[in-house]
Design a protein around this motif. Structure first.
Motif, PDB file in Angstrom:
ATOM      1  N   PRO A 538       0.811  -1.222   0.000  1.00  0.00           N
ATOM      2  CA  PRO A 538       0.000   0.000   0.000  1.00  0.00           C
ATOM      3  C   PRO A 538       0.840   1.266   0.000  1.00  0.00           C
ATOM      4  N   ALA A 539       0.207   2.384  -0.316  1.00  0.00           N
ATOM      5  CA  ALA A 539       0.895   3.673  -0.393  1.00  0.00           C
ATOM      6  C   ALA A 539       1.469   4.069   0.962  1.00  0.00           C
ATOM      7  N   LEU A 540       2.546   4.856   0.914  1.00  0.00           N
ATOM      8  CA  LEU A 540       3.253   5.241   2.135  1.00  0.00           C
ATOM      9  C   LEU A 540       2.661   6.507   2.734  1.00  0.00           C
ATOM     10  N   THR A 541       1.347   6.529   2.905  1.00  0.00           N
ATOM     11  CA  THR A 541       0.695   7.749   3.359  1.00  0.00           C
ATOM     12  C   THR A 541       0.992   8.097   4.802  1.00  0.00           C
ATOM     13  N   GLY A 542       1.455   7.126   5.610  1.00  0.00           N
ATOM     14  CA  GLY A 542       1.680   7.408   7.015  1.00  0.00           C
ATOM     15  C   GLY A 542       3.124   7.601   7.412  1.00  0.00           C
ATOM     16  N   MET A 543       4.057   7.391   6.475  1.00  0.00           N
ATOM     17  CA  MET A 543       5.468   7.459   6.842  1.00  0.00           C
ATOM     18  C   MET A 543       5.884   8.876   7.236  1.00  0.00           C
ATOM     19  N   ALA A 544       5.405   9.873   6.503  1.00  0.00           N
ATOM     20  CA  ALA A 544       5.759  11.255   6.834  1.00  0.00           C
ATOM     21  C   ALA A 544       5.233  11.639   8.213  1.00  0.00           C
ATOM     22  N   ASP A 545       4.028  11.184   8.554  1.00  0.00           N
ATOM     23  CA  ASP A 545       3.484  11.480   9.890  1.00  0.00           C
ATOM     24  C   ASP A 545       4.342  10.855  10.978  1.00  0.00           C
ATOM     25  N   ALA A 546       4.781   9.603  10.752  1.00  0.00           N
ATOM     26  CA  ALA A 546       5.636   8.946  11.731  1.00  0.00           C
ATOM     27  C   ALA A 546       6.945   9.700  11.901  1.00  0.00           C
ATOM     28  N   ALA A 547       7.499  10.205  10.815  1.00  0.00           N
ATOM     29  CA  ALA A 547       8.754  10.953  10.891  1.00  0.00           C
ATOM     30  C   ALA A 547       8.571  12.259  11.650  1.00  0.00           C
ATOM     31  N   ARG A 548       7.483  12.967  11.407  1.00  0.00           N
ATOM     32  CA  ARG A 548       7.250  14.241  12.115  1.00  0.00           C
ATOM     33  C   ARG A 548       7.057  14.019  13.606  1.00  0.00           C
ATOM     34  N   ARG A 549       6.317  12.977  13.952  1.00  0.00           N
ATOM     35  CA  ARG A 549       6.109  12.707  15.376  1.00  0.00           C
ATOM     36  C   ARG A 549       7.429  12.407  16.072  1.00  0.00           C
TER      37      ARG A 549
END
Length: 776
Positions: A538-549
């Motif tokens: 699936p698309a990496l839609t949550g990776m950026a959120d994990a990095a910001r957190r």
């Protein structure tokens, strides 16, 4: 110009033709006019949309699992790929005229040619916005070939839009034709071009340099187009007459040249950006399917059916499963059996007989083989050099002779750049006849000129292996060793990324590898199936959120760093672990750049509210470039069509000659274009990479307004001849992307970036493991 037309009209200057001709002159587009660019590229993209092959949409292949199989049937409404991606596209007068005009210049540029060009451009759009692993070398080569073939017909295509697609000139020409005054208008314009005052003014503008010269050349180009549209029997003769009268016509616009593709400074070759706005809905859409699960049994039970939908399914079908999958990726590169390796004692041994612990000759003396990888050949072509016993896959790195230019060469430099991206920093060029490689003879090191590169097709043996040797010579780098013989050897090295080139990105890859490796071992007995098994991740839609957190955490919450991998990382019970190598290769090739960019973006300072800001992350140059590395590099970025905005052009220094890296630049720079006016649709960004006064490459990007599903969008860089010379990663930066970054812990702050990288890696590895655990 209008004044000269009136003055040279003589006593009948007030006749009906003058206001109509003045209207045409007023309609000529200024240099960089957004509406003309939209009309021209819109007509070209319409031809692409209408000519894409309409082969049947294919569902994903059958999957075999322990105890059951799953087969799929496509359930969507589009019978073919053209209807799926370009539904609703219809011919326009401009697109029809472009197609006819281009084929009139070169009959080979017909509907079939446009169809193949369309497939390459659409595949590039998928690459930019979905991130499917592709055969970048073949795609870059095809875009280069199609773009180069189109340049001689570029003026014919532009002329078609000038007469049928750009409404200001279309309307002015229609008015002249309706009045029956095109011949008189052509005569007036031809006469005005020999006026001494006009020639003096034009020569002064052409001689100033900079934007004045650029605008004047564009003006002359459109005057030639106007003469042709008005029915001049010989525009070249008109140009010669103006030159005889004293006009200093630039060489690109001289007779013949202006029509045959010499004037291309204004044009960026077609790429995925040109079809994104038309095809974006399908590119990012889920594809409906019906699955049939059959369990093992005697007798076998009835299949279990259910309706499913596949993330980015149409894009994956186009690129990986259907008959249009012309750019399916290649696996990593190695040496084929029969390749002779120079041992430390001066003997030679076939690569397939090399074992861990053996000692070989390196450029620094003796090196020890610490790892022997032996993946399947998988139908790949091998290449020999100069008839020597050397058989390499297309991306295997050879060392170039000397210290200047590209330091590594491969038959397909893009394959090497994708699989071992850190090699780009020192340069990756093509291995072709005439190039020189680092070599070794009985008398010592010397350059070896490549005389012949011969392909060797794959054998029917499905279990045939190829080999890659990791050699330790006491230095933390990719040691070069020697292959060939008996009297001439070539320097090669392992096709592996340097883990110390960017340690933060390496930490992300290792964290992902640690999280995914056990699931890969358990679910995939054959590690060579890994790319196919992860094709539907699936698309990496949550990776950026994990990095910001993670970036906003306190430094004391930074998790322990995994060790930077060495050869021991790919051993299990003392033997080579094919699963570990397969996972590392897939992560580096598919996600290495994305992980680095995502971690860097998470720690970038936020843009001001209401500003249009672009994040420029990587510039990578690949291939044999006539680049003066002593010249200062700069990036010139422009948002066309905003003449009232003084910030629409921005210049960004890239590097100087004292930079250690000459071919790969990680900028991570936010470029502010000022307040935005929120135009509809994607924002078009164009750019040029300039070394001194030489344009190295150009690109055009369509930055979508909606949040991206694939971080780190890459765009090809094209040279003046339409060849792909590199790529650049640019993305629109939104306030919401970075609004959680804590004050004082942003930008180049290493602890925050390490936390973000580790979070990206763990998130990705867990996503891959969960995907495999649930059978895809």
């Amino acid at each position: 110009m209008r004044y000269m037309v009136e003055c040279r009209g003589g006593a009948d200057a007030r006749t009906a033709v003058l206001p109509l001709l003045e209207r045409l002159l007023d309609a000529l587009p200024y240099y960089g006019a957004g509406d003309m660019d939209t009309a021209h590229r819109g007509a070209l993209s319409t031809v692409l949309a209408l000519r894409l092959p309409d082969d049947r949409v294919e569902a994903q292949p059958m999957e075999a699992h322990l105890g059951y199989t799953v087969s799929y049937t496509y359930r969507g409404s589009s019978s073919g790929y053209r209807k799926a991606f370009f539904h609703g596209s219809t011919p326009t007068p401009a697109s029809a005229a472009v197609e006819a005009g281009v084929e009139g210049v070169n009959r080979k540029l017909n509907a079939d040619w446009w169809g193949r060009y369309s497939l390459a451009v659409l595949t590039d759009a998928v690459r930019q916005h979905v991130g499917i692993n592709l055969h970048t070398g073949k795609l870059a080569a095809d875009l280069s070939a199609f773009g180069s073939a189109f340049l001689p017909a570029l003026a014919a295509g532009y002329s078609a839009v000038f007469q049928h697609g750009y409404q200001p000139t279309v309307g002015a020409l229609q008015a002249l034709r309706a009045a029956g005054l095109t011949t008189e208008a052509c005569d007036r314009l031809r006469t005005a071009l020999t006026d001494r005052q006009l020639i003096a003014n034009l020569n002064e503008a052409l001689g100033r340099g900079g934007t004045s010269t650029i605008a004047s050349m564009w003006f002359l180009y459109n005057l030639w187009m106007a003469l042709k549209a008005l029915g001049s029997a010989d525009v070249d003769a008109d140009i010669r007459a103006a030159g005889t009268a004293g006009l200093a016509v630039p060489v690109q616009l001289r007779p013949g040249n202006w029509w045959n593709g010499e004037y291309v400074d204004w044009y960026v070759p077609l790429s995925g950006a040109d079809v994104w706005d038309t095809a974006r809905t399908t590119i990012t859409a889920r594809m409906p399917e019906k699955s049939a699960t059959v369990f093992v049994g005697d007798p076998p039970p009835l299949p279990v059916f259910r309706d499913v939908s596949l993330d980015h399914g149409y894009s994956r079908s186009l690129c990986l499963w259907g008959r249009l999958d012309k750019y399916r990726p290649h696996s990593d590169s190695c040496l084929g059996r029969g390749t002779e390796v120079l041992m430390a004692d001066g003997s030679v041994r076939p690569v397939e007989e090399i074992r861990t612990g053996d000692e070989v000759t390196t450029d620094r003396g003796t090196g020890r083989v610490v790892l022997v990888e032996s993946p399947k050949r998988a139908g790949r072509t091998l290449y020999s050099v100069n008839g020597l016993p050397v058989f390499a896959t297309s991306g295997h790195p050879f060392r170039a002779a000397g210290d200047g230019g590209s330091l590594r060469r491969a038959v397909d430099p893009w394959q090497l750049a994708d699989t071992a991206p850190t090699t780009i920093a020192a340069g990756v060029g093509s291995l072709t006849p005439g190039t020189e490689l680092a070599g070794l003879t009985p008398t010592g090191p010397r350059a070896v000129t490549v005389r012949a590169v011969l392909p060797h097709d794959a054998t029917p043996d499905d279990d045939e292996r190829v080999y890659d040797l990791v050699v330790d010579d006491g230095q933390r780098h990719n040691a070069r060793y020697y292959v060939g013989g008996p009297d001439e050897f070539l320097a090669v090295e392992a096709e592996t990324a340097d883990p110390l080139h960017d340690p933060v990105a390496t930490l992300a890859v290792v964290a992902a590898m640690d999280a995914a490796l056990d699931a890969v071992r358990e679910r995939l007995p054959d590690p060579h199936l890994l790319p196919a098994a992860l094709a539907t991740t699936p698309a990496l839609t949550g990776m950026a959120d994990a990095a910001r957190r993670a970036a906003r955490l306190e430094p004391r919450h930074t998790p322990p760093r995994p060790p930077v991998p060495g050869a021991e990382h790919y051993l299990r019970d003392g033997r080579w672990d094919a699963h570990a190598s397969a996972v590392e290769n897939h992560l580096v090739r598919q996600y290495g750049r994305v992980l680095r960019r995502c971690a860097a973006a998470a720690t970038a300072p936020p843009p001001a509210a209401g500003r249009f800001t672009v994040l420029v992350q990587d510039v990578e140059l690949v291939g044999d470039l006539p680049l003066d590395v002593t010249a200062e590099l700069r990036l010139e970025l422009e948002v066309p069509g905003r003449d009232d905005d003084p910030d629409r052009v921005q210049r960004l220094p890239v590097a100087r000659a004292d930079r250690e890296q000459a071919w790969w630049f990680t900028l991570d720079a936010a470029v502010d274009f000022g307040r935005r006016d929120d135009p509809p649709g994607p924002t078009v960004l164009t750019g040029r990479l300039v070394a001194g006064k030489v344009v190295v490459g150009r690109f055009r990007a369509a930055l979508p307004r909606e949040p991206t599903t694939w971080p780190g969008r890459e765009h090809f860089l094209f040279d003046q001849g339409a060849a792909v010379v590199g790529r650049i990663a640019v993305e629109q930066q939104r306030s919401g992307d970075v609004d959680h970054t804590p004050p004082g812990d942003a930008g180049s702050n290493r602890p925050a970036r390490v936390r973000a990288a580790l979070a990206c890696g763990r998130w990705l590895g867990q996503r891959i493991a969960a995907h495999l655990d649930h059978g895809g």
